[in-house]
Design a protein around this motif. Structure first.
Motif, short mmCIF file in Angstrom:
data_model
loop_
_atom_site.label_atom_id
_atom_site.label_comp_id
_atom_site.label_asym_id
_atom_site.label_seq_id
_atom_site.Cartn_x
_atom_site.Cartn_y
_atom_site.Cartn_z
N GLN A 88 0.70 -1.25 -0.04
CA GLN A 88 0.05 -0.04 0.13
C GLN A 88 0.99 1.28 -0.01
N ALA A 89 2.06 1.17 0.69
CA ALA A 89 2.89 2.27 0.76
C ALA A 89 3.36 2.51 -0.66
N ILE A 90 4.17 1.53 -1.34
CA ILE A 90 4.52 1.52 -2.60
C ILE A 90 3.40 1.93 -3.59
N ALA A 91 2.22 1.98 -3.25
CA ALA A 91 0.96 2.30 -4.43
C ALA A 91 0.94 3.39 -3.88
N MET A 92 0.85 4.32 -2.84
CA MET A 92 0.72 5.57 -2.47
C MET A 92 1.68 6.46 -3.20
N ALA A 93 2.93 6.03 -3.34
CA ALA A 93 4.17 6.68 -3.90
C ALA A 93 4.05 6.34 -5.61
N LYS A 94 2.89 5.90 -5.94
CA LYS A 94 2.82 5.50 -7.47
C LYS A 94 3.80 4.64 -7.88
N GLY A 95 4.18 3.62 -7.25
CA GLY A 95 5.00 2.57 -7.87
C GLY A 95 6.28 2.77 -8.12
N PHE A 96 7.14 1.78 -8.55
CA PHE A 96 8.70 1.94 -8.68
C PHE A 96 8.89 2.81 -10.03
N THR A 97 10.28 3.43 -10.19
CA THR A 97 10.60 3.87 -11.32
C THR A 97 11.43 2.78 -12.00
N PRO A 98 11.69 2.95 -13.58
CA PRO A 98 12.40 1.61 -13.94
C PRO A 98 13.65 1.35 -13.16
N TRP A 99 14.28 2.18 -12.74
CA TRP A 99 15.68 1.96 -12.15
C TRP A 99 15.64 1.37 -10.68
N ALA A 100 14.51 1.27 -10.17
CA ALA A 100 14.40 0.70 -8.69
C ALA A 100 14.95 -0.98 -8.67
N LYS A 101 15.69 -0.75 -7.63
CA LYS A 101 16.26 -2.34 -7.04
C LYS A 101 15.28 -2.90 -6.32
N LYS A 102 14.03 -3.50 -6.75
CA LYS A 102 12.93 -3.92 -6.00
C LYS A 102 13.15 -5.11 -4.91
N SER A 103 14.25 -5.62 -5.08
CA SER A 103 14.75 -6.62 -3.97
C SER A 103 15.52 -5.91 -2.81
N ARG A 104 15.65 -4.80 -3.06
CA ARG A 104 16.50 -4.06 -1.92
C ARG A 104 15.65 -3.07 -1.18
N ILE A 105 14.38 -3.34 -0.85
CA ILE A 105 13.79 -2.27 -0.10
C ILE A 105 14.07 -2.43 1.39
N VAL A 106 14.05 -1.45 1.70
CA VAL A 106 14.51 -1.30 3.38
C VAL A 106 13.16 -0.38 4.13
N LEU A 107 12.52 -1.30 5.00
CA LEU A 107 11.49 -0.62 5.78
C LEU A 107 12.03 -0.29 7.23
N VAL A 108 12.01 1.10 7.57
CA VAL A 108 12.48 1.49 8.76
C VAL A 108 11.23 1.77 9.68
N ARG A 109 11.15 1.15 10.65
CA ARG A 109 10.16 1.63 11.58
C ARG A 109 10.51 2.83 12.42
N GLY A 110 9.29 3.70 12.50
CA GLY A 110 9.61 5.09 13.21
C GLY A 110 9.72 5.17 14.69
N GLU A 111 9.04 4.12 15.28
CA GLU A 111 9.06 4.19 16.69
C GLU A 111 10.41 3.56 17.14
N THR A 112 10.87 2.50 16.60
CA THR A 112 11.90 1.98 17.31
C THR A 112 13.27 2.13 16.49
N GLY A 113 13.01 2.57 15.10
CA GLY A 113 14.16 2.55 14.05
C GLY A 113 14.66 1.23 13.60
N LYS A 114 13.96 0.19 13.80
CA LYS A 114 14.45 -1.11 13.26
C LYS A 114 14.10 -1.29 11.98
#
Length: 170
Positions: free
Chosen positions: A131-157
């Motif tokens: 859903q977050a990726i969809a909000m950002a209207k998807g990837f550009t052609p140069w995106a490395k889709k296998s290297r997404i990093v999710l950073v949790r705001g409260e914990t920084g995890k």
């Protein structure tokens, strides 16, 4: 090598249904902690002029007629309603206060990197990575889709995510 970064700010815990504690929204947990910019609806039985919508200010407070400022940020609806009731008791006999969350605006997700429309998005519930990726209207052609990093705001995890694995359900 560019990564797609998903920086998640705010609460990201699931929000189970709320019972009779007073929320107008059924998807808000009874233990949901109010945040800045959230909109609350205050009602005082038989004193309609004392109620109405209030927005949590940047300092975390709301202002009500007669009693002034009340700390809202970081507290539950029940805790805030109890304080309002106590303060109103100095002005009216046996006040009956109902407090409801009408809009959650404090929960935000930030999507950065090789996406079509990076930015900060207000969300009213717990979004998935897709859903977050969809909000950002998807990837550009140069995106490395296998290297997404999710950073949790409260914990920084940090959690590494492979988009293709998520879509495949693995």
């Amino acid at each position: 090598m560019r990564r797609v970064w998903l920086l998640a700010l705010g609460l990201l815990a699931p929000l189970p249904a709320l019972g009779a504690a007073g929320s107008e929204r059924s998807d808000i947990s009874i233990d949901y902690r109010i945040g800045k910019e959230d909109i609350l609806e205050v009602a005082v039985f038989r004193f309609e002029d004392l109620g109405g919508p209030v927005t949590v200010r940047p300092d975390g407070r709301i202002t009500l007629d007669l009693i002034g400022d009340v700390q809202a940020e970081g507290r539950t609806v029940t805790e805030i309603a109890e304080e309002i009731t106590e303060k109103l008791a100095s002005f009216i006999p046996q006040p009956k206060v109902t407090l409801a969350v009408t809009e959650i605006k404090s929960m935000k997700v930030s999507v950065l990197g090789r996406v079509t429309a990076p930015g900060l998005f207000s969300v009213g519930s717990n979004p998935t990575v897709l859903q977050a990726i969809a909000m950002a209207k998807g990837f550009t052609p140069w995106a490395k889709k296998s290297r997404i990093v999710l950073v949790r705001g409260e914990t920084g995890k940090r959690v590494k995510i492979d988009y293709d694995d998520v879509v495949a359900g693995s």
